[in-house]
Scaffold this motif. Structure first.
Motif, short mmCIF file in Angstrom:
data_model
loop_
_atom_site.label_atom_id
_atom_site.label_comp_id
_atom_site.label_asym_id
_atom_site.label_seq_id
_atom_site.Cartn_x
_atom_site.Cartn_y
_atom_site.Cartn_z
N MET A 1 15.52 13.38 -8.60
CA MET A 1 15.20 13.90 -7.30
C MET A 1 14.01 13.93 -6.74
SD MET A 1 17.26 14.70 -4.90
CE MET A 1 17.30 15.08 -2.77
N LYS A 2 13.39 14.43 -7.03
CA LYS A 2 11.32 14.83 -7.23
C LYS A 2 10.94 13.18 -7.61
CE LYS A 2 7.79 17.34 -8.17
NZ LYS A 2 7.47 18.10 -9.10
N ALA A 3 11.69 12.72 -8.43
CA ALA A 3 11.31 10.68 -7.87
C ALA A 3 11.46 10.40 -6.76
CB ALA A 3 11.41 10.28 -9.32
N LEU A 4 12.98 10.58 -6.46
CA LEU A 4 13.32 10.25 -4.60
C LEU A 4 12.33 10.73 -4.06
CD1 LEU A 4 15.75 8.00 -3.92
CD2 LEU A 4 17.13 9.71 -4.19
N SER A 5 11.89 11.59 -3.75
CA SER A 5 11.44 12.08 -2.75
C SER A 5 9.73 11.78 -2.92
CB SER A 5 11.46 13.90 -3.11
OG SER A 5 12.65 14.92 -2.44
N ARG A 6 9.40 11.47 -4.48
CA ARG A 6 7.73 10.85 -3.85
C ARG A 6 7.97 9.49 -3.32
NH1 ARG A 6 6.65 13.05 -9.42
NH2 ARG A 6 6.31 10.35 -9.78
N LEU A 7 9.31 8.23 -3.50
CA LEU A 7 9.34 7.37 -3.50
C LEU A 7 9.16 7.49 -1.56
CD1 LEU A 7 9.81 4.54 -4.30
CD2 LEU A 7 12.07 5.13 -4.36
N ALA A 8 10.69 8.32 -1.44
CA ALA A 8 10.66 7.95 0.37
C ALA A 8 9.08 8.40 0.40
CB ALA A 8 11.39 9.07 0.20
N ILE A 9 8.56 9.80 0.83
CA ILE A 9 7.17 10.50 0.95
C ILE A 9 5.74 8.79 0.54
CG2 ILE A 9 4.92 11.44 1.38
CD1 ILE A 9 7.11 13.91 -0.33
N ALA A 10 6.03 8.49 -0.44
CA ALA A 10 5.34 6.95 -0.23
C ALA A 10 5.90 5.72 0.93
CB ALA A 10 4.99 6.98 -1.80
N ALA A 11 6.69 5.57 0.66
CA ALA A 11 7.39 4.95 1.53
C ALA A 11 6.72 4.96 2.73
CB ALA A 11 9.01 4.41 1.52
N VAL A 12 6.99 5.88 3.88
CA VAL A 12 6.32 5.87 4.73
C VAL A 12 4.78 5.80 4.70
CG1 VAL A 12 5.41 7.57 6.44
CG2 VAL A 12 7.34 8.47 5.13
N TRP A 13 4.08 6.66 3.89
CA TRP A 13 2.74 6.12 4.10
C TRP A 13 2.76 4.83 4.12
CZ3 TRP A 13 -0.40 9.29 5.74
CH2 TRP A 13 0.52 10.85 6.22
N LEU A 14 2.99 4.41 3.14
CA LEU A 14 2.97 2.67 2.64
C LEU A 14 3.16 1.60 4.21
CD1 LEU A 14 4.06 2.00 -0.78
CD2 LEU A 14 1.96 1.80 -0.45
N TYR A 15 4.38 2.86 4.45
CA TYR A 15 4.39 1.14 5.90
C TYR A 15 3.47 2.13 7.23
CZ TYR A 15 6.60 0.11 10.51
OH TYR A 15 7.22 -0.57 11.39
N GLN A 16 3.46 2.49 7.29
CA GLN A 16 2.27 3.42 8.56
C GLN A 16 0.70 2.54 8.25
OE1 GLN A 16 2.88 4.41 11.62
NE2 GLN A 16 5.01 4.90 10.43
N GLY A 17 0.38 2.81 7.17
CA GLY A 17 -0.76 2.34 6.62
C GLY A 17 -0.79 1.19 6.44
N GLY A 18 -0.10 0.71 5.54
CA GLY A 18 -0.46 -0.73 5.07
C GLY A 18 0.44 -1.81 5.46
N TRP A 19 1.09 -1.82 6.45
CA TRP A 19 1.90 -2.51 7.42
C TRP A 19 1.49 -2.83 8.93
CZ3 TRP A 19 3.63 -7.11 7.15
CH2 TRP A 19 4.72 -7.81 8.20
N CYS A 20 1.20 -0.95 8.97
CA CYS A 20 1.39 -1.09 10.25
C CYS A 20 -0.38 -1.13 11.41
CB CYS A 20 2.06 0.19 11.27
SG CYS A 20 3.47 0.26 11.60
#
Length: 117
Positions: A1-20
């Motif tokens: 569960m912790k790994a999934l939470s970290r993945l979700a948080i990282a996905a937000v940062w990657l989308y907002q920072g990397g893509w947007c």
């Protein structure tokens, strides 16, 4: 569960920072950054790229799982600074400030919940 939470948080940062901010700079984000004193429209893309790079670095940090509470504090500070700066200097460029704050508070709750596990 912790790994999934970290993945979700990282996905937000990657989308907002990397893509947007890096790959396909979002016009709305550019307007917000351009409103910051000392940045203006001339330097908005460069400033947005710096912020995007920091967000991508945060994604990597979150995925690493190292120093989770320090990472949570850094993420909270960045979100607070970006939200505060946006509301202070570029309020008219933010279509739904209450929505933005609600989403970011939910993200901060997930960040700290994950860091404390």
């Amino acid at each position: 569960m912790k790994a999934l939470s970290r993945l979700a948080i990282a996905a937000v940062w990657l989308y907002q920072g990397g893509w947007c901010k890096l790959v396909a700079p979002n016009e709305r984000h550019l307007k917000v950054v351009a409103g910051v004193p000392g940045v203006g429209p001339v330097h908005a893309r460069k400033a947005l790229a710096v912020v995007g790079s920091v967000e991508v670095a945060l994604a990597a940090w979150v995925l690493s799982g190292r120093a989770p509470r320090t990472a949570a504090a850094a993420q909270t500070a960045l979100l607070g600074g970006m939200n505060g700066g946006g509301l202070l200097f570029s309020r008219r460029s933010i279509a739904e400030p209450a929505n933005m704050l609600t989403q970011n508070l939910a993200l901060i709750a997930l960040i700290w919940s994950t860091a404390r596990r």
